[in-house]
Design an enzyme around this catalytic site. Structure first.
Site, PDB file in Angstrom:
ATOM      1  N   GLY A 663      -3.022 -13.532  68.770  1.00 39.30           N
ATOM      2  CA  GLY A 663      -3.603 -14.063  67.546  1.00 39.30           C
ATOM      3  C   GLY A 663      -5.070 -13.728  67.566  1.00 39.30           C
ATOM      4  CB  VAL A 668       1.074 -15.811  73.855  1.00 41.26           C
ATOM      5  CG1 VAL A 668       2.145 -16.602  74.578  1.00 41.26           C
ATOM      6  CG2 VAL A 668       0.513 -16.597  72.698  1.00 41.26           C
ATOM      7  CG  ASP A 771      -2.189 -21.455  62.660  1.00 41.03           C
ATOM      8  OD1 ASP A 771      -1.931 -20.959  61.535  1.00 41.03           O
ATOM      9  OD2 ASP A 771      -2.415 -20.774  63.663  1.00 41.03           O
TER      10      ASP A 771
END
Ligand SMILES: *[C@@H]1O[C@H](CO)[C@@H](O)[C@H](O)[C@H]1NC(C)=O
Ligand SMILES: *[C@@H]1O[C@H](CO)[C@@H](O)[C@H](O)[C@H]1NC(C)=O
Ligand SMILES: *[C@@H]1O[C@H](CO)[C@@H](O)[C@H](O)[C@H]1NC(C)=O
Ligand SMILES: *[C@@H]1O[C@H](CO)[C@@H](O)[C@H](O)[C@H]1NC(C)=O
Ligand SMILES: *[C@@H]1O[C@H](CO)[C@@H](O)[C@H](O)[C@H]1NC(C)=O
Ligand SMILES: *[C@@H]1O[C@H](CO)[C@@H](O)[C@H](O)[C@H]1NC(C)=O
Length: 932
Positions: A663, A668, A771
């Site tokens: 992101g 991640v 989000d």
């Protein structure tokens, strides 16, 4: 109250009058004032001259008289009329009364007592007699009082007692008498006033004619035996009956309606030494049925205690009771009454105890109960009562016992609750809000049971100062805040159960709860070590600390010597107690303590070297600052979390082979952590932990679990449960792995909605997601959806709003208009994102699809198709599955798309609450399930 007291005094007086009359009638004069015809100083002859000497000596010979009460005075050189506890008549030296109540005699009754043919009173109450009642007592034709209660007499009641035709008081209660009540017992008992056979083991039916020839009877107690069959009708025809106790038998059948028409019946029971007022027409263990006459025939104007509890009475609560102005105790618990709680009860000014539990009462608790100012006990438990607890109950200044458990009561606990001293039991309702501080003023209270409600906020500290409290159960609520430092105010506490709340902080380092036997703090968020003094609490035998965040050594000794692993599991960092499967406590590596700080995970995870997924949130990543030890110079971590070093190794130095997702402000990675346990925990600095608190406390089936955290000034990481089946993005927007069917999509949306409902409404503090989008919905091995990334904006950036500056083009489509333009994040902005996602799930169009340009958004596109052309916006793959006509399909689709539209209204006020979304979706699922 004064009038009540008067009633209580009057009846014993009446009784005393009756007893005096009885005694006068028996021609008995107490031996101390008794003039006797026998010469007092006559040494031996006077004793032997009486025909009663032999029987009395025979009586003495069969008992052991350990206190020597008889030994000194029952000697043959003294006239029997001067013997202790013996009375003689005026004219002859014949024994008329033998009274030895409360003297331990210890032995059997001799049958020679039957020779005392002038005996009028035989009172051997509470004298430790055993053996059987001699049948020869039936020869005592002048006997008026036969009082043998509170002994260990056994065997059958001799039928011969029926021959004593002047008997007035017969009390054989509290013995071990067995077999049936002989039908002959009262055949010649025209004088009998009282019969008490209670607390024995008498069985069989009550003889139907037992009370046919006893017109003077005013007291009957057959309670607590094993009598069965019906209540004889003759009972109801006794014109003078004032007291009837048949409780605790196995009686059955319909109560004769005449029993409810005994105008003198008021009830008396002999308890200890004072007469009190209790009427038990019937009570527990019986199985009496039928309605109690609701109207008219209910005529017990003098009644003050009615106990009908534990039977099968049905129908409405008899309104005839309202004509019993002296009613003090009404117990109709555990029957089948179906009614509202009658407001006319509020007219009974002397009502002291009201027990209506265990029926089918509905409606709400009448506020007029505030008029029952004499009430001390109120039990409405186990009914179907709804509504709030009326604040008027606070007017009941004498209330000591309030039992409202197992109803559907809602709302807050009223702040004023009288003078409760015994029990406050409101468990298993739907109460919410805080515990009023004022409960801490109830300094005499012994039991507080508020478990299984939705109560929240902190627990008032004053609650832990209630020095008389024996039981405190606040389990299964949403109480938050820390445990108080000092619990020692609970001096009498036997049981403390605070399990399944969201309590924080550590267990106090010491408390002098010497009576404590049970302590349950499980399923909270309690941290720190287990204090060793718990092993010193002598009576503590049940301790449950499972599912908290406790760490360090499990103490030894005391309660810990018998503890099972169930009472400790779910604490990631406990060690010791190796026989329970915990790992040993390792010594701290002293050579280079800077070098190794290791992850402590739940034991299971630790030992399988779990694959875990690591989210790394990196604002400013200064890789170059990492020194040889693997730590950044700015590392101020002292607490045991995953270190940067661990993560570097686990993710192969954040190798690009390993990222699971990227992101704009996070990456991640997937990593495998090798875990070593270091139990020498240092004093933790918990700043980041504190921030993470909301996240770590969030436990829901549809939320991803936050397993651990790693932070320093430059670097922050969350260690999350690994989700092997990727995110919702994949099945929604790629054809590679087949697609999701309609019901699967509905299930996913329901899962997400439940997670969001929990964050918004079910958690002790509101957690905003900020989000929500398909890439944040991840699937576990069973394809159950878990919402990830919740609360992260707040955690990392201070609040949701900072996210806008860090905003990512891909996420903008999900942002509520007021959030994007004004920076106003709220629960309603999450609802908007949810709505957009819902539309995406069923259309398979991303909100930022190139087709949505200018004024045309995904919402407007669906809106113009609503409701008749919805099939045109549905994901084509679902359209191919569909077997129904377009018209049916639109009808079928309209509820789900309508929900999406309602969640994405421009005005936040028009959007639904997440809790309503869940309800709507679940209903929808049901109706879809029925229609397919
Ligand atoms: C009691 O009376 C019976 C007969 O009626 C007699 O056999 C017995 O000896 C008497 N007992 C005493 C102690 O006098
Ligand atoms: C029975 O007698 C004993 C003395 O022997 C006394 O302590 C006790 O209180 C008595 N019980 C009742 C119920 O009066
Ligand atoms: C109680 O009475 C009801 C109705 O007469 C009967 O069905 C039930 O079996 C009885 N229960 C017991 C425990 O006797
Ligand atoms: C309760 O008390 C008030 C004031 O004393 C009285 O007006 C009212 O009638 C009472 N209600 C009932 C149901 O007794
Ligand atoms: C437990 O009891 C022992 C012996 O009485 C005492 O030495 C010790 O200090 C106590 N421990 C705690 C933690 O109170
Ligand atoms: C442990 O259990 C045994 C057997 O059940 C019992 O005798 C002992 O008192 C218990 N010890 C503690 C400290 O509870």
């Amino acid at each position: 109250m004064t009038t009540t007291a008067t009633v209580r005094v009057v009846t014993p007086l009446l009784l005393a009058v009756s007893l005096t009359a009885l005694l006068a009638a028996t021609d008995v004069v107490p031996s101390s004032t008794s003039p006797t015809t026998a010469a007092p100083s006559s040494p031996s002859i006077n004793g032997t001259s009486s025909t009663d000497l032999g029987p009395l000596l025979a009586f003495k010979a069969q008992i052991s008289d350990p206190l020597g009460v008889l030994a000194s005075s029952w000697t043959t050189n003294v006239s029997i009329c001067h013997w202790a506890r013996v009375s003689c008549g005026h004219r002859r030296p014949r024994v008329t009364a033998l009274e030895l109540p409360d003297v331990p005699l210890q032995g059997e009754l001799t049958s020679h007592l039957g020779n005392l043919s002038f005996l009028s009173v035989l009172d051997l109450t509470n004298t430790s007699l055993v053996g059987s009642i001699p049948a020869s007592l039936g020869r005592l034709r002048r006997l008026r009082s036969l009082l043998l209660s509170e002994n260990g007499l056994s065997g059958a009641i001799p039928p011969s007692i029926g021959n004593v035709n002047e008997l007035e008081l017969l009390n054989l209660g509290s013995n071990n008498l067995s077999e049936g009540i002989p039908p002959e017992l009262m055949q010649n008992q025209g004088s009998l006033l009282m019969i008490a056979l209670h607390v024995n083991d008498l069985s069989g039916h009550i003889p139907p004619n037992l009370f046919n020839n006893t017109p003077l009877m005013w007291f009957i107690n057959l309670g607590n035996n094993s009598l069965s069959g019906p209540i004889p009708h003759s009972v109801a025809s006794l014109p003078l009956l004032e007291y009837l106790n048949l409780r605790g038998n196995h009686l059955s059948g319909v109560v004769p309606s005449a029993a409810f028409n005994m105008s003198r019946l008021q009830g008396l029971v002999l308890t200890q030494n004072s007469w009190s007022l209790t009427l038990s027409i019937n009570s527990n263990k019986n199985n009496l049925t039928g309605p109690i006459p609701a109207n008219g025939s209910f005529n017990l104007p003098m009644g003050n205690t009615f106990s009908f509890s534990g039977n099968n009475f049905a129908g409405r609560i008899p309104v005839g009771l309202s004509a019993c102005p002296y009613l003090q105790t009404l117990s109709i618990s555990y029957n089948y009454f179906v009614d509202v709680v009658p407001t006319w009860l509020a007219q009974l000014a002397y009502l002291d105890e009201l027990f209506l539990g265990g029926n089918y009462l509905n409606g709400s608790i009448p506020a007029v109960f505030g008029n029952l100012t004499s009430l001390t006990s109120l039990d409405l438990s186990s009914n179907n009562l709804a509504g709030e607890i009326p604040a008027e109950l606070g007017l009941l200044e004498n209330l000591t016992y309030l039992h409202l458990t197992s109803n559907q009561l809602t709302g807050p606990i009223p702040s004023s609750l009288g003078n409760l001293s015994q029990r406050l039991d409101l468990h298993a309702n739907k109460l919410f809000g805080p515990i009023p501080d004022s409960i801490g003023n109830l300094s005499e209270l012994e039991n507080i049971i508020l478990s299984n409600n939705q109560l929240n906020s902190g627990i008032p500290v004053s609650l832990f100062q209630l020095g008389k409290l024996i039981q405190l159960n606040l389990s299964h609520n949403s109480f938050a805040g820390t445990l108080p430092n000092d619990l020692s105010g609970l001096k009498q506490a036997d049981t403390i159960d605070l399990s399944s709340n969201v309590l924080l902080g550590s267990i106090p380092e010491s408390f002098e709860l010497t009576s404590l036997t049970t302590l349950d703090l499980s399923s909270n968020d309690i941290s720190g070590t287990i204090p060793k003094f718990l092993a010193n609490l002598t009576y503590l035998t049940a301790l449950n600390l499972s599912y908290n965040r406790l760490e360090g050594q499990i103490p030894e000794g005391g309660v810990f010597s018998n503890i099972t692993s169930e009472s400790l599991i779910g604490n990631a960092a406990l060690c010791g107690a190796s026989k329970l499967g915990f790992s040993p406590c390792l010594q701290k590596s002293h050579s280079n303590s800077r070098l190794l700080k290791f992850l402590i995970l739940a034991v299971t995870i630790a030992f399988v070297s779990a694959l875990i997924c690591i989210f790394l949130m990196i604002r400013r990543r200064h890789k170059n600052n990492i020194d040889a030890s693997g730590q950044t110079p700015g590392d101020v971590m002292n607490h045991t979390v995953v270190t940067y070093h661990d993560l570097v190794r686990a993710t192969d130095n954040f190798s690009n082979d390993n990222p699971l997702g990227v992101g704009s402000f996070r990456k991640v990675f997937k990593g495998q952590l090798s875990t070593v346990l270091d139990m020498q925990l240092e004093e933790a600095t918990r700043s980041f932990d504190a921030e993470c608190h909301a996240l770590r406390m969030a436990r829901h089936r549809n939320l991803i679990k936050v397993l651990n955290t790693c932070s320093n000034m430059d670097f922050k990481a969350l260690v999350l449960q690994y989700m092997p089946n990727g995110s919702l993005e994949m099945p929604l927007h790629s054809d590679s792995r087949g697609h999701l069917g309609f019901h699967q999509r509905l299930d996913i949306i329901i899962d997400v909605s439940m997670a969001m409902e929990y964050l918004h409404h079910g958690h002790y503090e509101v957690v905003l997601h900020c989000d929500l989008k398909p890439s944040n919905v991840l699937f576990d091995e069973n394809m159950t959806a878990h919402v990830a990334d919740f609360g992260i904006a707040k955690l990392l950036l201070g609040d949701c709003n900072s996210m806008i500056s860090a905003s990512m083009p891909g996420t903008l489509g999900y942002m509520a208009p007021e959030y994007g333009s004004l920076g106003k994040a709220s629960r309603k902005s999450d609802v908007f994102s949810f709505g957009i996602m819902l539309l995406e799930v069923f259309t398979a169009k991303r909100p930022k699809d190139p087709m949505f340009v200018g004024e045309r958004s995904i919402r407007q596109w669906v809106h113009q198709a609503y409701p008749s052309k919805l099939s045109s916006v549905l994901d084509n793959r679902l359209l191919q599955d569909a077997t129904s006509s377009t018209c049916e399909l639109n009808y079928f689709l309209s509820p789900i798309f309508e929900l999406g539209l309602l969640c994405t209204c421009d005005s936040p006020d028009q959007r639904m609450r997440m809790s309503n979304v869940v309800v709507t979706l679940k209903k929808m699922k049901n109706s879809y399930a029925k229609s397919t």
